[in-house]
Design an enzyme around this catalytic site. Structure first.
Site, mmCIF file in Angstrom:
data_model
loop_
_atom_site.group_PDB
_atom_site.id
_atom_site.type_symbol
_atom_site.label_atom_id
_atom_site.label_comp_id
_atom_site.label_asym_id
_atom_site.label_seq_id
_atom_site.Cartn_x
_atom_site.Cartn_y
_atom_site.Cartn_z
ATOM 1 N N HIS A 17 21.885 -4.472 23.756
ATOM 2 C CA HIS A 17 22.221 -5.604 24.638
ATOM 3 C C HIS A 17 21.882 -5.236 26.090
ATOM 4 C CE1 HIS A 17 25.448 -6.651 21.438
ATOM 5 N NE2 HIS A 17 24.504 -7.544 21.335
ATOM 6 N N LYS A 41 34.110 -13.769 13.417
ATOM 7 C CA LYS A 41 34.436 -12.349 13.246
ATOM 8 C C LYS A 41 35.636 -11.993 14.135
ATOM 9 C CE LYS A 41 29.583 -11.828 14.042
ATOM 10 N NZ LYS A 41 28.583 -11.186 14.872
ATOM 11 N N ARG A 91 15.794 -8.841 16.853
ATOM 12 C CA ARG A 91 15.567 -7.505 16.295
ATOM 13 C C ARG A 91 14.629 -7.537 15.106
ATOM 14 N NH1 ARG A 91 21.880 -6.821 15.676
ATOM 15 N NH2 ARG A 91 21.464 -9.046 15.498
ATOM 16 N N SER A 129 26.380 -4.828 16.500
ATOM 17 C CA SER A 129 27.759 -4.507 16.866
ATOM 18 C C SER A 129 28.584 -4.221 15.609
ATOM 19 C CB SER A 129 28.377 -5.662 17.650
ATOM 20 O OG SER A 129 27.653 -5.855 18.839
HETATM 21 P P1 ADP Z 1 26.297 -13.266 18.345
HETATM 22 O O1 ADP Z 1 27.546 -13.057 17.559
HETATM 23 O O2 ADP Z 1 26.268 -14.511 19.169
HETATM 24 O O3 ADP Z 1 25.003 -13.064 17.566
HETATM 25 P P2 ADP Z 1 25.922 -10.634 19.424
HETATM 26 O O4 ADP Z 1 26.797 -9.972 20.405
HETATM 27 O O5 ADP Z 1 25.898 -10.053 18.048
HETATM 28 O O6 ADP Z 1 26.360 -12.135 19.448
HETATM 29 O O7 ADP Z 1 24.426 -10.685 19.946
HETATM 30 C C1 ADP Z 1 24.059 -11.356 21.132
HETATM 31 C C2 ADP Z 1 22.540 -11.401 21.240
HETATM 32 O O8 ADP Z 1 22.026 -10.078 21.358
HETATM 33 C C3 ADP Z 1 21.834 -12.008 20.026
HETATM 34 O O9 ADP Z 1 20.702 -12.737 20.477
HETATM 35 C C4 ADP Z 1 21.376 -10.810 19.229
HETATM 36 O O10 ADP Z 1 20.247 -11.104 18.448
HETATM 37 C C5 ADP Z 1 21.055 -9.842 20.345
HETATM 38 N N1 ADP Z 1 21.170 -8.450 19.918
HETATM 39 C C6 ADP Z 1 22.101 -7.909 19.122
HETATM 40 N N2 ADP Z 1 21.896 -6.598 18.932
HETATM 41 C C7 ADP Z 1 20.784 -6.292 19.644
HETATM 42 C C8 ADP Z 1 20.026 -5.098 19.825
HETATM 43 N N3 ADP Z 1 20.363 -3.968 19.226
HETATM 44 N N4 ADP Z 1 18.941 -5.142 20.642
HETATM 45 C C9 ADP Z 1 18.578 -6.314 21.232
HETATM 46 N N5 ADP Z 1 19.235 -7.485 21.087
HETATM 47 C C10 ADP Z 1 20.320 -7.483 20.293
#
Ligand code: ADP
Length: 165
Positions: A17, A41, A91, A129
């Site tokens: 992120h 979640k 990803r 996450s």
């Molecule tokens: P959500 O529950 O809305 O998907 P996340 O916190 O899981 O929220 O992810 C937010 C954004 O960051 C999403 O667009 C996701 O695809 C992206 N994301 C998650 N993990 C990574 C990563 N390791 N590298 C780059 N982008 C990521």
């Protein structure tokens, strides 16, 4: 003024992120990280706590701020913040399929808002996450995937969980 909203649950906010935010901070005048209350979640930290933790991880980026989102549509949040862009990370093909539908729906709801995608760096494209929390729960080492203050906070949280059992 090009303003982008990066919405997510960020439980935890990973180096994947962070990398996305750092790259976006060079593309936009302002990047706003919107911490959403995740409806599907259960989080380890509340949205307000996650917001505070993320603030420590992006303190070096002057054009980035972090806000806790109300329970509302992402496009409504973007409109209220005056953001014309939504930022999301991709990803894998799986993310692409998922994000494509969300983008199309958001475009239907608010056609003036453009979604911009950044591809994850290969070194972070295998982490999510939820995977990091699972590994952490079973005492695996995930230190290199999290900003230091966030790693410490999740480690302490895991230990409280364990003690409470
Ligand atoms: P959500 O529950 O809305 O998907 P996340 O916190 O899981 O929220 O992810 C937010 C954004 O960051 C999403 O667009 C996701 O695809 C992206 N994301 C998650 N993990 C990574 C990563 N390791 N590298 C780059 N982008 C990521």
């Amino acid at each position: 003024m090009k303003k982008a909203l990066f919405p997510g649950s960020f439980d935890p906010f990973t180096k994947g992120h962070l990398d996305t935010v750092e790259r976006a901070a060079r593309l936009f005048d302002e990047v706003i990280i919107g911490v959403f209350i995740n409806t599907s979640k259960a989080g380890w930290f509340s949205a307000a706590e996650r917001t505070e933790l993320i603030q420590t991880a992006v303190a070096h980026l002057p054009n980035v701020r972090v806000v806790t989102q109300d329970s509302e549509l992402t496009v409504t949040a973007a409109q209220k913040l005056g953001a014309d862009f939504l930022l999301r990370g991709i990803r894998s093909v799986k993310d692409y399929e998922y994000e494509k539908d969300i983008m199309t729906m958001n475009n239907h709801l608010a056609s003036e808002i453009e979604t911009v995608f950044l591809l994850a760096k290969p070194e972070y494209s295998h982490i999510s996450s939820s995977l990091l929390k699972e590994v952490l729960l079973f005492n695996g080492d995930v230190k290199k995937y999290l900003p230091p203050a966030i790693y410490e906070a999740y480690l302490r949280k895991r230990d409280t969980h364990e003690k409470a059992k």
